[in-house]
Design a protein around this motif. Structure first.
Motif, short mmCIF file in Angstrom:
data_model
loop_
_atom_site.label_atom_id
_atom_site.label_comp_id
_atom_site.label_asym_id
_atom_site.label_seq_id
_atom_site.Cartn_x
_atom_site.Cartn_y
_atom_site.Cartn_z
N LEU A 130 36.18 55.82 -12.23
CA LEU A 130 37.23 56.41 -11.39
C LEU A 130 36.86 56.36 -9.91
O LEU A 130 37.73 56.11 -9.06
N SER A 131 35.58 56.58 -9.61
CA SER A 131 35.16 56.50 -8.20
C SER A 131 35.27 55.08 -7.67
O SER A 131 35.60 54.86 -6.50
N ALA A 132 35.02 54.07 -8.53
CA ALA A 132 35.18 52.67 -8.12
C ALA A 132 36.64 52.35 -7.84
O ALA A 132 36.95 51.63 -6.88
N ILE A 133 37.54 52.90 -8.65
CA ILE A 133 38.98 52.71 -8.41
C ILE A 133 39.37 53.34 -7.07
O ILE A 133 40.09 52.73 -6.26
N ALA A 134 38.91 54.58 -6.83
CA ALA A 134 39.23 55.27 -5.58
C ALA A 134 38.67 54.50 -4.38
O ALA A 134 39.35 54.34 -3.35
N PHE A 135 37.44 53.99 -4.52
CA PHE A 135 36.82 53.22 -3.43
C PHE A 135 37.62 51.95 -3.16
O PHE A 135 37.84 51.58 -1.99
N TYR A 136 38.08 51.28 -4.19
CA TYR A 136 38.87 50.06 -4.03
C TYR A 136 40.12 50.34 -3.20
O TYR A 136 40.44 49.59 -2.25
N TYR A 137 40.84 51.40 -3.54
CA TYR A 137 42.10 51.68 -2.85
C TYR A 137 41.87 52.17 -1.43
O TYR A 137 42.63 51.83 -0.51
N LEU A 138 40.79 52.94 -1.21
CA LEU A 138 40.50 53.39 0.15
C LEU A 138 40.08 52.21 1.02
O LEU A 138 40.48 52.12 2.19
N LEU A 139 39.32 51.29 0.45
CA LEU A 139 38.93 50.09 1.17
C LEU A 139 40.15 49.24 1.51
O LEU A 139 40.28 48.73 2.64
N GLU A 140 41.07 49.11 0.58
CA GLU A 140 42.30 48.36 0.82
C GLU A 140 43.13 49.01 1.92
O GLU A 140 43.71 48.33 2.78
N PHE A 141 43.18 50.34 1.92
CA PHE A 141 43.93 51.09 2.94
C PHE A 141 43.40 50.79 4.34
O PHE A 141 44.16 50.46 5.25
N PHE A 142 42.09 50.91 4.52
CA PHE A 142 41.51 50.67 5.85
C PHE A 142 41.55 49.20 6.23
O PHE A 142 41.68 48.87 7.42
N THR A 143 41.44 48.30 5.25
CA THR A 143 41.57 46.87 5.54
C THR A 143 42.95 46.57 6.14
O THR A 143 43.06 45.84 7.13
N ASN A 144 44.00 47.14 5.55
CA ASN A 144 45.36 46.94 6.06
C ASN A 144 45.52 47.50 7.46
O ASN A 144 46.17 46.88 8.33
N ILE A 145 44.94 48.67 7.72
CA ILE A 145 45.05 49.28 9.04
C ILE A 145 44.38 48.40 10.10
O ILE A 145 44.96 48.12 11.15
N PHE A 146 43.17 47.94 9.79
CA PHE A 146 42.45 47.14 10.78
C PHE A 146 43.05 45.73 10.92
O PHE A 146 42.91 45.10 11.98
N GLU A 147 43.70 45.24 9.90
CA GLU A 147 44.42 43.97 10.03
C GLU A 147 45.58 44.11 11.02
O GLU A 147 45.85 43.21 11.83
N ILE A 148 46.27 45.23 10.97
CA ILE A 148 47.36 45.49 11.92
C ILE A 148 46.80 45.57 13.34
O ILE A 148 47.36 44.98 14.28
N ILE A 149 45.69 46.30 13.50
CA ILE A 149 45.06 46.39 14.82
C ILE A 149 44.61 45.01 15.29
O ILE A 149 44.80 44.64 16.46
N GLY A 150 44.03 44.23 14.39
CA GLY A 150 43.58 42.88 14.75
C GLY A 150 44.74 41.98 15.16
O GLY A 150 44.61 41.19 16.10
N ASP A 151 45.87 42.11 14.48
CA ASP A 151 47.05 41.31 14.84
C ASP A 151 47.54 41.67 16.25
O ASP A 151 47.94 40.78 17.02
N GLN A 152 47.51 42.95 16.57
CA GLN A 152 47.92 43.38 17.90
C GLN A 152 46.98 42.84 18.97
O GLN A 152 47.42 42.38 20.04
N LEU A 153 45.70 42.86 18.69
CA LEU A 153 44.73 42.31 19.63
C LEU A 153 44.87 40.81 19.77
O LEU A 153 44.68 40.25 20.86
N ALA A 154 45.23 40.13 18.66
CA ALA A 154 45.38 38.68 18.69
C ALA A 154 46.54 38.26 19.58
O ALA A 154 46.53 37.15 20.14
N HIS A 155 47.55 39.12 19.72
CA HIS A 155 48.67 38.82 20.62
C HIS A 155 48.21 38.78 22.07
O HIS A 155 48.76 38.05 22.89
N ILE A 156 47.17 39.59 22.36
CA ILE A 156 46.63 39.58 23.73
C ILE A 156 45.74 38.35 23.92
O ILE A 156 45.90 37.61 24.89
N SER A 157 44.82 38.17 22.96
CA SER A 157 43.96 36.99 22.99
C SER A 157 43.40 36.79 21.60
O SER A 157 42.96 37.76 20.96
#
Length: 444
Positions: A44-71
């Protein structure tokens, strides 16, 4: 007498007639129960870790996309942002959550009687999810080992287990978490008893670890599916004339594993002992350097499984493989050595795959009689490199087979892993490992 008591009475009589000791039955009952509980919590902890990791990956991908528009050069620098967030979380709340995690569990086993602080699993899952999700060059093995072992330590505390049992249940925690998230039940059980020592096994913990690993794997795979973690193309080892080539590959992996360990701990010493700034800022600096490396080698970001599968499918340029191996060594050293939170297993697989692919390509071009497919050298390099760096030869062979769903490569795996393990000597990525189990008494 109730039905259950009657069954136990008859079973006890049968056991006595068969000459089985009552102690064995009690041991079996205890560790099936404790191992199953630990396995469920680990899964169960591995399942929770997977979803939390996916959550933060999506957030930082959005931030990275915004930065990529600048450079486009700014996008990889999200790793530095992740490090700046992680630093205060770790160093103000649970400093032992820094680094790759497995070493802290080994230290708890040998030096702290199996005791881990209650807050560690929570801080570790959060810090690792942010570190890896932001693109840090790290894996899930260390975090899930520390998370599930920390939860197992809580079970031991709640049940007031004796020190020997507390240590065994800690090993069960390692096995349940790793067996779950890597879908490798046998490999994880071996890892949990093998990683504690450089030249030995905690053999009496193996059966409880198998119970926990199987239960954890079943919980996790029931949710995510039973397919292997990595896709490996259908190919078989059939050419005996190629066997010496795998011994050479093992030697090369062993030497580069030594280089990896030296670089990793040199960078760690630089950040922890020589860099004159607050500790909570250091993961941000390490992440920034990793991001700069990723501007030129974007494949070094994250866990690296996509790069490994590209290596398997021959879609990655051959000339890029060896530079990527060294790039991953540096990126991992700066991400984790600076105080970031993440494991070293997945990066080690990436490095080994690139080394194996490079050497396999060299063989195919230079030796007309070398007939083995290049992907076989990549998968063998994965196992050989981790065996040399972490001192876990049995684990490396079995987990590689389980993670790729390919058991036909045992012969080359055994030769390459053995060669690497011998060549790499006593140096290990896990500093808290003892050489033999008999040394454990001296640490109490």
């Amino acid at each position: 007498m109730g039905i259950w008591d009657e069954i136990r009475f008859k079973l006890h009589g049968l056991i006595v007639r068969l000459g089985i000791r009552t102690y064995s039955l009690r041991y079996l009952e205890k560790w099936i129960l404790l191992g199953s509980i630990t396995g469920i919590i680990g899964g169960l902890s591995a399942i929770a870790f997977y979803y939390l990791l996916e959550f933060f990956t999506n957030i930082f991908e959005i931030i990275g996309d915004q930065l990529a528009h600048i450079s486009p050069f700014l996008a990889p620098l999200t790793v530095g942002l992740g490090g700046l967030i992680v630093g205060p979380i770790i160093f103000f709340l649970a400093p032992e959550a820094a680094g790759h995690g497995t070493d802290a569990v080994i230290q708890a086993f040998h030096e702290r009687w199996g005791i881990m602080r209650t807050r560690v699993p929570v801080i570790k899952v959060l810090a690792s999810s942010i570190t890896i999700g932001s693109g840090g060059s790290a894996g899930r093995e260390g975090p899930i080992a520390q998370i599930s072992a920390g939860l197992a330590s809580l079970i031991a505390k709640f049940l007031r287990l004796r020190v020997p049992d507390r240590k065994i249940i800690l090993v069960c925690g390692i096995a349940s978490g790793i067996g779950s998230i890597f879908k490798s039940p046998l490999g994880a059980a071996l890892f949990s008893v093998e990683v504690l020592y450089k030249r030995d096994l905690e053999i009496h913990a193996l059966i409880p670890a198998i119970v926990s690993s199987v239960v954890g794997y079943s919980v996790y795979a029931s949710h995510f599916g039973w397919e292997p973690v990595l896709f490996f193309p259908e190919c078989y080892f059939v050419h005996l004339i190629d066997l010496p080539l795998f011994i050479i590959l093992g030697i090369v992996c062993g030497l580069l594993a030594l280089f990896y360990v030296k670089i990793f701990y040199s960078v760690t010493a630089l950040f922890m002992n020589k860099l004159n700034c607050p500790n909570f800022i250091k993961p941000g600096i390490g992440g920034l350097i990793t991001g700069i490396i990723a501007i030129f080698m974007p494949q070094v970001l994250g866990m690296g499984y996509e790069g490994i599968e590209q290596c398997f499918s021959a879609s990655l340029p051959i000339e890029a493989m060896l530079p990527l191996a060294f790039g991953k060594i540096l990126a991992t050293s700066f991400t984790i050595g600076s105080g970031g939170s993440g494991g070293v297993f997945a990066p080690s697989l990436f490095i080994g795959a690139m080394i194996g692919g490079s050497l396999g390509h060299f063989y195919s071009k230079s030796l007309s009689w070398a007939l083995t497919d290049i992907p076989i050298f990549s998968i063998t390099g994965m196992a050989a490199f981790f065996a040399g760096a972490a001192k876990v030869p049995l684990t490396s062979i079995v987990m590689t087979c389980e993670m790729t769903g390919n058991y036909s490569l045992l012969l080359p795996l055994m030769l390459a892993v053995s060669s690497s393990y011998i060549i790499a000597g006593e140096e290990s990525i896990y500093e808290s490992q003892l050489r033999f189990s008999r040394e454990r008494v001296l640490t109490r």
